[in-house]
Enzyme design. Structure first.
Site, PDB file in Angstrom:
ATOM      1  N   SER A   1       0.818  -1.221   0.000  1.00  0.00           N
ATOM      2  CA  SER A   1       0.000   0.000   0.000  1.00  0.00           C
ATOM      3  C   SER A   1       0.847   1.265   0.000  1.00  0.00           C
ATOM      4  O   SER A   1       1.710   1.440   0.862  1.00  0.00           O
ATOM      5  CB  SER A   1      -0.875   0.060   1.255  1.00  0.00           C
ATOM      6  OG  SER A   1      -1.728  -1.026   1.301  1.00  0.00           O
TER       7      SER A   1
ATOM      8  N   HIS B   1      -7.088   4.291   6.604  1.00  0.00           N
ATOM      9  CA  HIS B   1      -6.361   3.817   5.426  1.00  0.00           C
ATOM     10  C   HIS B   1      -5.698   4.986   4.682  1.00  0.00           C
ATOM     11  O   HIS B   1      -4.628   4.816   4.090  1.00  0.00           O
ATOM     12  CB  HIS B   1      -7.308   3.043   4.499  1.00  0.00           C
ATOM     13  CG  HIS B   1      -6.620   2.383   3.341  1.00  0.00           C
ATOM     14  ND1 HIS B   1      -5.634   1.428   3.515  1.00  0.00           N
ATOM     15  CD2 HIS B   1      -6.755   2.546   2.004  1.00  0.00           C
ATOM     16  CE1 HIS B   1      -5.202   1.038   2.323  1.00  0.00           C
ATOM     17  NE2 HIS B   1      -5.861   1.700   1.388  1.00  0.00           N
TER      18      HIS B   1
ATOM     19  N   HIS C   1      -4.090  -0.107  -4.493  1.00  0.00           N
ATOM     20  CA  HIS C   1      -3.504  -1.314  -5.088  1.00  0.00           C
ATOM     21  C   HIS C   1      -4.062  -1.389  -6.500  1.00  0.00           C
ATOM     22  O   HIS C   1      -5.215  -1.760  -6.692  1.00  0.00           O
ATOM     23  CB  HIS C   1      -3.960  -2.564  -4.342  1.00  0.00           C
ATOM     24  CG  HIS C   1      -3.487  -2.643  -2.939  1.00  0.00           C
ATOM     25  ND1 HIS C   1      -2.400  -3.382  -2.561  1.00  0.00           N
ATOM     26  CD2 HIS C   1      -3.945  -2.073  -1.815  1.00  0.00           C
ATOM     27  CE1 HIS C   1      -2.219  -3.265  -1.261  1.00  0.00           C
ATOM     28  NE2 HIS C   1      -3.151  -2.469  -0.789  1.00  0.00           N
TER      29      HIS C   1
ATOM     30  N   TYR D   1      -8.450 -10.758   3.388  1.00  0.00           N
ATOM     31  CA  TYR D   1      -9.688 -10.085   3.855  1.00  0.00           C
ATOM     32  C   TYR D   1     -10.619  -9.707   2.706  1.00  0.00           C
ATOM     33  O   TYR D   1     -11.782  -9.361   2.928  1.00  0.00           O
ATOM     34  CB  TYR D   1      -9.365  -8.842   4.705  1.00  0.00           C
ATOM     35  CG  TYR D   1      -8.589  -7.739   4.033  1.00  0.00           C
ATOM     36  CD1 TYR D   1      -9.162  -6.930   3.056  1.00  0.00           C
ATOM     37  CD2 TYR D   1      -7.263  -7.495   4.377  1.00  0.00           C
ATOM     38  CE1 TYR D   1      -8.440  -5.917   2.435  1.00  0.00           C
ATOM     39  CE2 TYR D   1      -6.535  -6.489   3.767  1.00  0.00           C
ATOM     40  CZ  TYR D   1      -7.131  -5.706   2.805  1.00  0.00           C
ATOM     41  OH  TYR D   1      -6.407  -4.722   2.190  1.00  0.00           O
ATOM     42  N   GLU D   2     -10.116  -9.748   1.482  1.00  0.00           N
ATOM     43  CA  GLU D   2     -10.990  -9.448   0.344  1.00  0.00           C
ATOM     44  C   GLU D   2     -11.910 -10.636   0.037  1.00  0.00           C
ATOM     45  O   GLU D   2     -12.799 -10.533  -0.803  1.00  0.00           O
ATOM     46  CB  GLU D   2     -10.146  -9.099  -0.884  1.00  0.00           C
ATOM     47  CG  GLU D   2      -9.439  -7.758  -0.727  1.00  0.00           C
ATOM     48  CD  GLU D   2      -8.441  -7.497  -1.843  1.00  0.00           C
ATOM     49  OE1 GLU D   2      -8.834  -6.887  -2.845  1.00  0.00           O
ATOM     50  OE2 GLU D   2      -7.278  -7.911  -1.714  1.00  0.00           O
TER      51      GLU D   2
ATOM     52  N   ALA E   1       2.741  -1.998   4.086  1.00  0.00           N
ATOM     53  CA  ALA E   1       2.575  -0.935   5.075  1.00  0.00           C
ATOM     54  C   ALA E   1       2.230  -1.628   6.381  1.00  0.00           C
ATOM     55  O   ALA E   1       1.547  -2.651   6.379  1.00  0.00           O
ATOM     56  CB  ALA E   1       1.450  -0.017   4.643  1.00  0.00           C
TER      57      ALA E   1
ATOM     58  N   ASN F   1       1.913   4.070  10.511  1.00  0.00           N
ATOM     59  CA  ASN F   1       1.186   4.637  11.662  1.00  0.00           C
ATOM     60  C   ASN F   1       1.624   3.924  12.934  1.00  0.00           C
ATOM     61  O   ASN F   1       2.193   2.836  12.868  1.00  0.00           O
ATOM     62  CB  ASN F   1      -0.333   4.432  11.455  1.00  0.00           C
ATOM     63  CG  ASN F   1      -0.677   2.953  11.248  1.00  0.00           C
ATOM     64  OD1 ASN F   1      -0.511   2.408  10.156  1.00  0.00           O
ATOM     65  ND2 ASN F   1      -1.113   2.298  12.301  1.00  0.00           N
TER      66      ASN F   1
ATOM     67  N   HIS G   1      -5.503  -9.757  -0.979  1.00  0.00           N
ATOM     68  CA  HIS G   1      -5.528  -9.940   0.471  1.00  0.00           C
ATOM     69  C   HIS G   1      -6.581 -10.980   0.867  1.00  0.00           C
ATOM     70  O   HIS G   1      -7.631 -11.072   0.238  1.00  0.00           O
ATOM     71  CB  HIS G   1      -5.862  -8.614   1.170  1.00  0.00           C
ATOM     72  CG  HIS G   1      -4.843  -7.542   0.950  1.00  0.00           C
ATOM     73  ND1 HIS G   1      -4.873  -6.717  -0.153  1.00  0.00           N
ATOM     74  CD2 HIS G   1      -3.765  -7.177   1.682  1.00  0.00           C
ATOM     75  CE1 HIS G   1      -3.844  -5.889  -0.077  1.00  0.00           C
ATOM     76  NE2 HIS G   1      -3.163  -6.141   1.022  1.00  0.00           N
TER      77      HIS G   1
ATOM     78  N   MET H   1      -1.586  -6.794   7.460  1.00  0.00           N
ATOM     79  CA  MET H   1      -2.602  -7.746   6.974  1.00  0.00           C
ATOM     80  C   MET H   1      -2.175  -8.499   5.712  1.00  0.00           C
ATOM     81  O   MET H   1      -3.033  -8.955   4.951  1.00  0.00           O
ATOM     82  CB  MET H   1      -3.907  -6.989   6.675  1.00  0.00           C
ATOM     83  CG  MET H   1      -4.420  -6.149   7.828  1.00  0.00           C
ATOM     84  SD  MET H   1      -5.833  -5.163   7.338  1.00  0.00           S
ATOM     85  CE  MET H   1      -5.997  -4.066   8.752  1.00  0.00           C
ATOM     86  N   SER H   2      -0.880  -8.620   5.502  1.00  0.00           N
ATOM     87  CA  SER H   2      -0.447  -9.251   4.239  1.00  0.00           C
ATOM     88  C   SER H   2       0.873  -9.997   4.421  1.00  0.00           C
ATOM     89  O   SER H   2       1.272 -10.305   5.539  1.00  0.00           O
ATOM     90  CB  SER H   2      -0.298  -8.176   3.161  1.00  0.00           C
ATOM     91  OG  SER H   2       0.797  -7.340   3.467  1.00  0.00           O
TER      92      SER H   2
HETATM   93  N1  HPA Z   1      -2.684  -2.554  11.572  1.00  0.00           N
HETATM   94  C1  HPA Z   1      -2.857  -3.491  10.619  1.00  0.00           C
HETATM   95  N2  HPA Z   1      -2.472  -3.319   9.368  1.00  0.00           N
HETATM   96  C2  HPA Z   1      -1.893  -2.159   9.029  1.00  0.00           C
HETATM   97  C3  HPA Z   1      -1.690  -1.134   9.977  1.00  0.00           C
HETATM   98  C4  HPA Z   1      -2.109  -1.347  11.323  1.00  0.00           C
HETATM   99  O1  HPA Z   1      -1.955  -0.500  12.219  1.00  0.00           O
HETATM  100  N3  HPA Z   1      -1.095  -0.109   9.321  1.00  0.00           N
HETATM  101  C5  HPA Z   1      -0.935  -0.508   8.030  1.00  0.00           C
HETATM  102  N4  HPA Z   1      -1.419  -1.753   7.847  1.00  0.00           N
END
Ligand code: HPA
Length: 273
Positions: free
Chosen positions: A31, A248, A62, A86-87, A114, A236, A84, A212-213
């Site tokens: 991302s 996001h 993406h 989650y998709e 990310a 973050n 992903h 998440m990846s």
């Molecule tokens: N948590 C989960 N996935 C993420 C985060 C997060 O804080 N930041 C970027 N992808």
């Protein structure tokens, strides 16, 4: 029913129409990090929708294209956007592109993502080499009938992120005067972000960053004997570490901020692999 091997053969013969020299290195852009693909020389760009057995990437940020190009003299296959869990894709779909890279003969893959920072010394904008991971996705891409051609049924994961590649990345970062952190990545399915209580628990477990990846592909690539390097862009602070809610758009913005350093690192690193 089409077997996995047949699907890979089909995707391979489709891509062979675009390939003059077989790619040596694979890159997966996470991302906000998609711009690297545009720096490839002599690039051929193929939308995922055209590639047999690829799902289509749908997440904002993406764009879902495969690039075949060069960094200097080195042939690179680069995924801009990934699938992903989650998709709603099955794990076989999630790891199909990674398996295809290995099937095409790629020997090393750089996976990027990310991630949220759990370790308090990490800050947004940091690049973190993944030293190791914790698979907290509740599943594994190798579950199911064992396909002999992929590799061992029970792959060793004791050096899932190649020490050789990590050393090389640190060397290049030092030369570029780029701070490169190192830590443990914990993967979960998402798509909701974590709660502060979950993050406190993950910290006790030894996780430094969360996302998440990446982990499913790392498992699939290790099974196939491919060397892996993982780089997280810290977008973050994880939930509860600061009071701000997560979004996001924040993840995407941070990707854009570190893009220059990130592209410089990859361009210097790839010819040395
Ligand atoms: N948590 C989960 N996935 C993420 C985060 C997060 O804080 N930041 C970027 N992808």
């Amino acid at each position: 029913m089409t077997t996995l091997k047949e699907k890979l053969e089909e995707a391979k013969s489709f891509l062979n129409k675009y390939i003059s020299q077989p790619p040596k290195i694979g890159v997966v852009l996470g991302s906000g990090l998609g711009k690297f693909a545009q720096t490839l020389e002599d690039a051929k760009v193929i939308p995922y929708t055209e590639i047999p057995h690829f799902a289509s990437a749908s997440v904002e940020g993406h764009s879902g294209k495969l690039f075949l190009g060069k960094v200097g003299e080195v042939e690179v296959i680069c995924q801009q956007g990934r699938f992903h869990y989650y998709e709603g894709y099955e794990m076989e779909k999630v790891v199909f592109p990674a398996r295809l890279m290995a099937f095409l003969g790629v020997k090393s893959v750089i996976l990027t993502n990310a991630a949220g920072a759990i370790h308090p010394s990490l800050v947004p904008g940091d690049l973190m080499l993944i030293q190791d991971h914790i698979n907290f996705m509740g599943t594994n891409p190798l579950i199911g009938r064992h396909e002999e051609f992929l590799g061992p049924r029970f792959p060793d994961m004791s050096q899932a992120y190649s020490l050789r590649l990590r050393r090389l990345a640190k060397e290049v970062a030092r030369e570029q005067k780029l701070a490169l952190r190192e830590g443990v990545y914990l993967a979960l399915t998402g798509p909701s972000y974590e709660t502060p209580a979950e993050i406190r628990m993950f910290r006790l477990w030894g996780a430094d960053a969360v996302g998440m990846s990446t982990v499913p592909s790392v498992i699939a690539l290790n099974q196939m004997g491919v060397e892996v390097l993982g780089i997280s862009c810290i977008s973050n602070m994880a939930a509860g570490i600061v009071e701000k809610p997560l979004s996001h758009s924040e993840v995407m913005e941070m990707g854009a901020k570190v893009e220059k350093d990130f592209i410089g690192l990859l361009q210097a690193l790839i010819p040395r692999i």
